[in-house]
Design a protein around this motif. Sequence first.
Motif, PDB file in Angstrom:
ATOM      1  N   ARG A  92       0.825  -1.203   0.000  1.00  0.00           N
ATOM      2  CA  ARG A  92       0.000   0.000   0.000  1.00  0.00           C
ATOM      3  C   ARG A  92       0.865   1.262   0.000  1.00  0.00           C
ATOM      4  N   LEU A  93       2.044   1.175   0.611  1.00  0.00           N
ATOM      5  CA  LEU A  93       2.962   2.311   0.647  1.00  0.00           C
ATOM      6  C   LEU A  93       3.920   2.328  -0.541  1.00  0.00           C
ATOM      7  N   GLY A  94       3.799   1.351  -1.441  1.00  0.00           N
ATOM      8  CA  GLY A  94       4.674   1.280  -2.594  1.00  0.00           C
ATOM      9  C   GLY A  94       6.071   0.796  -2.276  1.00  0.00           C
ATOM     10  N   GLN A  95       6.219   0.011  -1.226  1.00  0.00           N
ATOM     11  CA  GLN A  95       7.529  -0.503  -0.825  1.00  0.00           C
ATOM     12  C   GLN A  95       7.650  -1.969  -1.179  1.00  0.00           C
ATOM     13  N   ASP A  96       8.888  -2.408  -1.398  1.00  0.00           N
ATOM     14  CA  ASP A  96       9.144  -3.813  -1.692  1.00  0.00           C
ATOM     15  C   ASP A  96       9.292  -4.646  -0.427  1.00  0.00           C
ATOM     16  N   LEU A  97       9.682  -3.995   0.656  1.00  0.00           N
ATOM     17  CA  LEU A  97       9.920  -4.690   1.915  1.00  0.00           C
ATOM     18  C   LEU A  97       9.152  -4.008   3.042  1.00  0.00           C
ATOM     19  N   PRO A  98       8.726  -4.774   4.061  1.00  0.00           N
ATOM     20  CA  PRO A  98       8.129  -4.147   5.251  1.00  0.00           C
ATOM     21  C   PRO A  98       9.133  -3.235   5.945  1.00  0.00           C
ATOM     22  N   ASP A  99       8.633  -2.324   6.746  1.00  0.00           N
ATOM     23  CA  ASP A  99       9.487  -1.327   7.398  1.00  0.00           C
ATOM     24  C   ASP A  99      10.552  -1.966   8.283  1.00  0.00           C
ATOM     25  N   PHE A 100      10.188  -2.998   9.052  1.00  0.00           N
ATOM     26  CA  PHE A 100      11.151  -3.552  10.000  1.00  0.00           C
ATOM     27  C   PHE A 100      12.320  -4.218   9.285  1.00  0.00           C
ATOM     28  N   MET A 101      12.081  -4.747   8.073  1.00  0.00           N
ATOM     29  CA  MET A 101      13.178  -5.352   7.319  1.00  0.00           C
ATOM     30  C   MET A 101      14.162  -4.295   6.846  1.00  0.00           C
ATOM     31  N   GLN A 102      13.657  -3.156   6.427  1.00  0.00           N
ATOM     32  CA  GLN A 102      14.546  -2.078   5.993  1.00  0.00           C
ATOM     33  C   GLN A 102      15.389  -1.577   7.151  1.00  0.00           C
ATOM     34  N   ILE A 103      14.771  -1.504   8.350  1.00  0.00           N
ATOM     35  CA  ILE A 103      15.522  -1.074   9.525  1.00  0.00           C
ATOM     36  C   ILE A 103      16.576  -2.110   9.907  1.00  0.00           C
ATOM     37  N   ALA A 104      16.240  -3.407   9.761  1.00  0.00           N
ATOM     38  CA  ALA A 104      17.174  -4.478  10.113  1.00  0.00           C
ATOM     39  C   ALA A 104      18.251  -4.698   9.066  1.00  0.00           C
ATOM     40  N   GLY A 105      18.183  -3.999   7.944  1.00  0.00           N
ATOM     41  CA  GLY A 105      19.201  -4.123   6.911  1.00  0.00           C
ATOM     42  C   GLY A 105      18.966  -5.246   5.920  1.00  0.00           C
ATOM     43  N   ILE A 106      17.772  -5.805   5.892  1.00  0.00           N
ATOM     44  CA  ILE A 106      17.441  -6.862   4.931  1.00  0.00           C
ATOM     45  C   ILE A 106      17.090  -6.198   3.601  1.00  0.00           C
ATOM     46  N   ARG A 107      17.749  -6.578   2.541  1.00  0.00           N
ATOM     47  CA  ARG A 107      17.587  -5.919   1.247  1.00  0.00           C
ATOM     48  C   ARG A 107      16.745  -6.714   0.257  1.00  0.00           C
ATOM     49  N   GLU A 108      16.468  -7.966   0.560  1.00  0.00           N
ATOM     50  CA  GLU A 108      15.689  -8.800  -0.360  1.00  0.00           C
ATOM     51  C   GLU A 108      14.630  -9.561   0.423  1.00  0.00           C
ATOM     52  N   LEU A 109      13.420  -9.625  -0.138  1.00  0.00           N
ATOM     53  CA  LEU A 109      12.317 -10.288   0.545  1.00  0.00           C
ATOM     54  C   LEU A 109      12.594 -11.789   0.651  1.00  0.00           C
ATOM     55  N   PRO A 110      12.574 -12.344   1.858  1.00  0.00           N
ATOM     56  CA  PRO A 110      12.807 -13.795   2.008  1.00  0.00           C
ATOM     57  C   PRO A 110      11.759 -14.607   1.252  1.00  0.00           C
ATOM     58  N   THR A 111      12.167 -15.765   0.798  1.00  0.00           N
ATOM     59  CA  THR A 111      11.277 -16.610  -0.003  1.00  0.00           C
ATOM     60  C   THR A 111      10.027 -17.010   0.761  1.00  0.00           C
ATOM     61  N   ILE A 112      10.147 -17.254   2.049  1.00  0.00           N
ATOM     62  CA  ILE A 112       9.008 -17.715   2.839  1.00  0.00           C
ATOM     63  C   ILE A 112       7.906 -16.654   2.929  1.00  0.00           C
ATOM     64  N   TRP A 113       8.270 -15.401   2.704  1.00  0.00           N
ATOM     65  CA  TRP A 113       7.286 -14.326   2.792  1.00  0.00           C
ATOM     66  C   TRP A 113       6.448 -14.189   1.515  1.00  0.00           C
ATOM     67  N   GLN A 114       6.995 -14.572   0.392  1.00  0.00           N
ATOM     68  CA  GLN A 114       6.386 -14.255  -0.900  1.00  0.00           C
ATOM     69  C   GLN A 114       4.968 -14.799  -1.084  1.00  0.00           C
ATOM     70  N   PRO A 115       4.640 -16.050  -0.684  1.00  0.00           N
ATOM     71  CA  PRO A 115       3.264 -16.530  -0.901  1.00  0.00           C
ATOM     72  C   PRO A 115       2.213 -15.733  -0.134  1.00  0.00           C
ATOM     73  N   PHE A 116       2.604 -15.115   0.988  1.00  0.00           N
ATOM     74  CA  PHE A 116       1.613 -14.471   1.846  1.00  0.00           C
ATOM     75  C   PHE A 116       1.275 -13.055   1.406  1.00  0.00           C
ATOM     76  N   ALA A 117       1.758 -12.660   0.247  1.00  0.00           N
ATOM     77  CA  ALA A 117       1.282 -11.408  -0.343  1.00  0.00           C
ATOM     78  C   ALA A 117      -0.144 -11.555  -0.848  1.00  0.00           C
ATOM     79  N   SER A 118      -0.576 -12.807  -1.064  1.00  0.00           N
ATOM     80  CA  SER A 118      -1.926 -13.100  -1.545  1.00  0.00           C
ATOM     81  C   SER A 118      -2.843 -13.384  -0.365  1.00  0.00           C
ATOM     82  N   ALA A 119      -3.996 -12.724  -0.345  1.00  0.00           N
ATOM     83  CA  ALA A 119      -4.966 -12.939   0.739  1.00  0.00           C
ATOM     84  C   ALA A 119      -5.548 -14.350   0.713  1.00  0.00           C
TER      85      ALA A 119
END
Length: 381
Positions: A92-119
Motif C-alpha cells: 500500500r505504501l509502494g515498498q518492496d519490503l516491510p518497514d522492519f526489514m529495511q531497519i534491520a538491513g534486509i535488502r531482499e524479501l525472504p522466499t518464505i514471505w512471498q506466498p503471503f502477499a496473496s490474501a
Amino acid sequence: MTSLTQRWREHSSATAWAGFGVAAILLFAVAPAVLSDFRLNLLAKFLCFAIVAVGIGLAWGRGGMLTLGQGVFFGLGAYIMAMHMQMADAARLGQDLPDFMQIAGIRELPTIWQPFASAPVTILAILVVPALIAAVLGYGVFKRRVKGAYFAILSQALAAAMAILLTGQQALGGFTGLSDFRAFFGFRLSDPANRQMLFFIAAGTLLVVVAIARQLMHSRYGELLVAVRDQEERVRFLGYDPANVKIVAYVVAAFFAGIAGALFTPIVGIISPADIGVVPSIAFLIGVAIGGRTTLLGPVLGAIGVAWAQTTFSEQFPSGWTYLQGILFIVVVGFIPAGLAGLWPALKGLLDSRFRRSPKSPPSAPVEVQEAVTEEKVESR
C-alpha cells in the motif's frame, strides 16, 4: 423407546440452541452496548483464548491428551496473518519490503514471505498449515503409543523450541516479533468501527467453534474418544485404532488454535515469541482446567475468566498474579478435578447427604438413549 429417545434428543437440541441464542445476544448486542472500545478489544482478545480452549477441552478433556504445546499452532496462525498484514502494508505504501526489514538491513524479501502477499493463500495457509503439522506430529507420536506425561513433555518441548527458533529469526522480527499493522484485509485498524468488526468476527468464530465441538462430542466419534481416554486397550481389542482417534482430536485442536492466532494478531496488534512459548501454552491449559475440561462451556468460561483476572489483578499486583495463578491451578487440580463446572453437582450432592435426602434419580430418557445406542451397535454387528 424410540419416542422417548427422540424426545430427549429434541430437548437436548432445543437447550443447546437456546444457549447459543443467549450467547449471541450477550456477545453481539449487550457487550458492544455496555463496554468501551478498549474493554471490547480486550474481550475480543479473550475470545481468541477461548477458541484455543475449546480445542484443548476436546483433546484433553475428552481425549485425555495433555496438550502443553498449543502455542505452536497458535503461533503458526498468528505469524502467517502477521506476515500477510506486513506485506499488504508495504504494498500500500509502494515498498518492496516491510518497514522492519529495511531497519534491520534486509535488502531482499525472504522466499518464505512471498506466498503471503496473496490474501486467499494466507487464509488457506491459516486453515491448513497448523492442522497439517499437527497431523504429521500426531501420526509420529500416537502411532508409537506415546501418551501421558511423555506426550505432555514432548508437546511442551515443541512450544519451547518454536519460541527459541523465532527469537533468532530476524526475518520474522526476532525477539520483538511483528507489529505496527495498519490494515486488516483493506480495513484500517485505526478506525473504531473496524475494531468492532474484529470483535464480531472473533465472537462469531467462537460460536461456530463451540458448535463444531458440541457436534463432535455428541457424535459416535465423541463416544469413541472418551472410550479411548478411559480404556484404550479395550478399544484396541474391539478393533479400533486409538491412534487415529487421537490424531483427529489433536488436529481439530490445532485447527482451532491456528484460527485463534490469526485473529489474535490484528486484534492485539503484535505477535512475538513471548506470545507462543511455554508460558502461554500453560496459561491456555490453566483456563481449561479451572473452567472444567470435560464440559463444553467450561473451557470457554475458564479461559475468559482467567484472562480477565490476569488483566485486572496484574495491574494492581504485577508480581503477585503469577503466584495467585499457580495457587489457583493447584487448588482446582487437587480439590476440584472437574473444575468450576463441577462445583454445582458436588455442592448438590453434599446438601443432599447433609439433609438426608437421596439424590433424584436421573430421567428415563438418557437411559433409553443408552439402550437405543446399544441396540444399534448390536444390530450393526
